[in-house]
Design a protein around this motif. Structure first.
Motif: not given
Length: 60
Positions: A20-43
């Motif tokens: 996210v520190v790179d200029a022109n990066n459009k990645f937006v982290p998911t808020p912690v309250a909305h994070t599905d940890v199991a889905a993140t691990i599978r991905r």
């Protein structure tokens, strides 16, 4: 040693376009309250480790 680990981590994030520190990066982290940890691990397993989650079976 720590500097090497930091550089490796940054290279990993840049390779996946999620540094996210790179200029022109459009990645937006998911808020912690909305994070599905199991889905993140599978991905992560599919994208990084190459694990086919359809064939992955856990035996207990």
């Amino acid at each position: 040693m720590l500097k090497d680990k930091l550089e490796a981590a940054i290279a990993y994030l840049r390779s996946r376009n999620i540094y996210v520190v790179d200029a022109n990066n459009k990645f937006v982290p998911t808020p912690v309250a909305h994070t599905d940890v199991a889905a993140t691990i599978r991905r992560y397993e599919v994208q990084v480790l190459g694990v086919d989650n359809i064939k992955k079976v856990t035996f207990k």
